[in-house]
Design an enzyme around this catalytic site. Structure first.
Site, PDB file in Angstrom:
ATOM      1  N   LEU A 183       0.842  -1.194   0.000  1.00  0.00           N
ATOM      2  CA  LEU A 183       0.000   0.000   0.000  1.00  0.00           C
ATOM      3  C   LEU A 183       0.880   1.247   0.000  1.00  0.00           C
ATOM      4  CD1 LEU A 183      -2.433  -1.379   2.689  1.00  0.00           C
ATOM      5  CD2 LEU A 183      -2.954  -1.103   0.274  1.00  0.00           C
ATOM      6  N   ALA A 184       0.255   2.374  -0.337  1.00  0.00           N
ATOM      7  CA  ALA A 184       1.028   3.629  -0.411  1.00  0.00           C
ATOM      8  C   ALA A 184       1.728   3.941   0.906  1.00  0.00           C
ATOM      9  CB  ALA A 184       0.086   4.770  -0.793  1.00  0.00           C
ATOM     10  N   CYS A 185       1.097   3.542   2.032  1.00  0.00           N
ATOM     11  CA  CYS A 185       1.684   3.846   3.349  1.00  0.00           C
ATOM     12  C   CYS A 185       2.878   2.942   3.655  1.00  0.00           C
ATOM     13  CB  CYS A 185       0.623   3.682   4.431  1.00  0.00           C
ATOM     14  SG  CYS A 185      -0.138   2.054   4.411  1.00  0.00           S
ATOM     15  N   GLY A 186       3.154   1.955   2.812  1.00  0.00           N
ATOM     16  CA  GLY A 186       4.308   1.079   3.012  1.00  0.00           C
ATOM     17  C   GLY A 186       3.936  -0.280   3.560  1.00  0.00           C
TER      18      GLY A 186
END
Ligand SMILES: Cc1cc2nc3c(=O)[nH]c(=O)nc-3n(C[C@H](O)[C@H](O)[C@H](O)COP(=O)(O)O)c2cc1C
Length: 181
Positions: free
Chosen positions: A157-160
């Protein structure tokens, strides 16, 4: 898909740039695409990107500014759209729709639609947000009303973090739209 009218609601997920690709795929397939943007989506993207891709004004949340159509939510839900898709659907949007909030253009449009036409929702958020009872119960409620909930993908995900909640790819969302029409 040719000449089908697709109402595409875009919300404020980091993945909302993928809605540009979905718009482009639909337009190339011959569909008319009307984009509506949430307040959150407007923090990420400008309407101009969707206007260039769809050749239509991208509608913003304030439903009191539309002229000459003074009741756009009724026109969109009951006359214009053959299918409605929320891509991506943020946690906030899911909670708002599941609560029947109609203080913006898409909320009112969603309520004005009686599910005779397909309504698809593509959730997109961090895995913990996706697992939260607020989101899961909201999705269950929306499904019980007649919405089709598209699967999320598992991945980075974009948050890692890695897990569920990743927005379904535009090409796959396109296939779901084709199937639902
Ligand atoms: C960088 C960033 C990324 C975000 N990504 C998401 C996301 O993927 N999914 C989500 O539900 N909310 C996400 N949010 C939070 C929403 O943008 C926020 O809840 C917003 O109020 C949603 O507004 P909307 O429902 O009007 O689009 C993100 C916020 C930031 C700052």
């Amino acid at each position: 898909m040719k000449d089908k009218h697709i109402l595409l609601h875009v919300t404020g997920s980091i993945s909302c740039y993928k809605a540009c690709e979905l718009t482009s795929l639909l337009v190339k397939a011959g569909a008319e695409v009307q984009v509506t943007m949430s307040e959150g989506a407007l923090k990420f993207l400008q309407p101009a990107v969707f206007e260039g891709l769809s050749r239509r004004e991208a509608l913003t949340p304030d439903m009191f500014v539309r002229k000459p159509d003074c009741i756009p939510h009724i026109t969109l839900a009951q006359k214009w759209a053959d299918l409605i898709i929320v891509y991506p659907a943020s946690a906030n949007c899911i909670a708002r729709l599941a609560s029947g909030l109609s203080d913006d253009l898409f909320g009112a449009t969603f309520l004005a639609n009686n599910f005779e036409k397909p309504v698809l929702l593509a959730p997109a958020m961090n895995s913990n947000m996706f697992a939260h009872p607020s989101v899961q119960e909201g999705l269950k409620k929306l499904e019980s009303w007649g919405c089709k909930i598209l699967p999320t993908e598992e991945g980075r995900l974009a948050c890692g973090s890695v897990g569920l909640g990743k927005l379904i790819a535009p090409e796959k969302a396109f296939d779901f739209i084709k199937e639902a029409l």
